[in-house]
Design an enzyme around this catalytic site. Structure first.
Site, PDB file in Angstrom:
ATOM      1  CB  CYS A 144      -1.179  -0.116   1.105  1.00  0.00           C
ATOM      2  SG  CYS A 144      -0.297   0.723   2.685  1.00  0.00           S
TER       3      CYS A 144
ATOM      4  CB  CYS B 231       3.629  -0.198   3.022  1.00  0.00           C
ATOM      5  SG  CYS B 231       2.343  -1.185   4.399  1.00  0.00           S
TER       6      CYS B 231
ATOM      7  CG  ASP C 139      -2.788  14.786   4.436  1.00  0.00           C
ATOM      8  OD1 ASP C 139      -3.283  13.968   4.712  1.00  0.00           O
ATOM      9  OD2 ASP C 139      -2.807  15.453   3.004  1.00  0.00           O
TER      10      ASP C 139
ATOM     11  N   GLY D  87     -15.440   7.355   5.179  1.00  0.00           N
ATOM     12  CA  GLY D  87     -14.606   8.464   4.077  1.00  0.00           C
ATOM     13  C   GLY D  87     -13.196   8.028   3.974  1.00  0.00           C
TER      14      GLY D  87
ATOM     15  CG  HIS E 196      -4.724   7.321   7.519  1.00  0.00           C
ATOM     16  ND1 HIS E 196      -5.010   6.288   6.845  1.00  0.00           N
ATOM     17  CD2 HIS E 196      -5.284   8.665   7.182  1.00  0.00           C
ATOM     18  CE1 HIS E 196      -5.939   6.675   6.163  1.00  0.00           C
ATOM     19  NE2 HIS E 196      -6.293   8.137   6.225  1.00  0.00           N
TER      20      HIS E 196
END
Ligand code: AMP
Length: 118
Positions: A2, A5, A28, A88, A95
């Site tokens: 992913c 990862c 972010d 969502g 996370h």
């Protein structure tokens, strides 16, 4: 593997905030507040549903360290984890969004009416 990862493995670049053997925090890519950091366990768990309690305990301590490192522990902040489709969640690696640096609004909840969802 992913995307988060791959970030942990440094195959995808990210801006580190705090890191230890078990957890990683990075900025972010699409910030929704002046401070918007993602905190993740290095072990792949799909969502909050899957994290064992003892790991979550250490994750909590880690997130307190992240808030301190970002200088928002005193001014205040918000922790959000989106879980599954209705929550969502877009990235399938647990996370926590740590948001702060300004007075946060309560998003759509401010004027939400539960009736609107049925
Ligand atoms: P969620 O909707 O809760 O699954 O949130 C996923 C978050 O991951 C979003 O806020 C994205 O902006 C963020 N994100 C996705 N890809 C990256 C990346 N490569 N680096 C940093 N943040 C990312």
């Amino acid at each position: 593997m992913c995307i988060f990862c791959k970030i942990i493995n440094k195959e995808i670049p990210s801006n580190t905030v705090v890191e230890n053997d078990e957890f990683y925090a990075f900025h972010d890519i699409n910030p929704k507040a002046p401070v918007h950091v993602l905190a993740i366990p290095k072990t792949h768990y799909q969502s909050f549903n899957d994290i064992p309690g003892d790991v979550m305990g250490r994750m909590s301590t880690f997130m307190q360290e992240v808030a301190k490192a970002c200088g928002i522990d005193e001014s205040g902040y918000r922790i959000i984890s989106n879980i599954g489709e209705n929550g969502g969640q877009e990235v399938g690696h647990l996370h926590f969004h740590i948001l702060g640096g300004a007075k946060l609004k309560w998003g759509h909840f401010a004027d939400a009416d539960p009736k609107d969802f049925f």
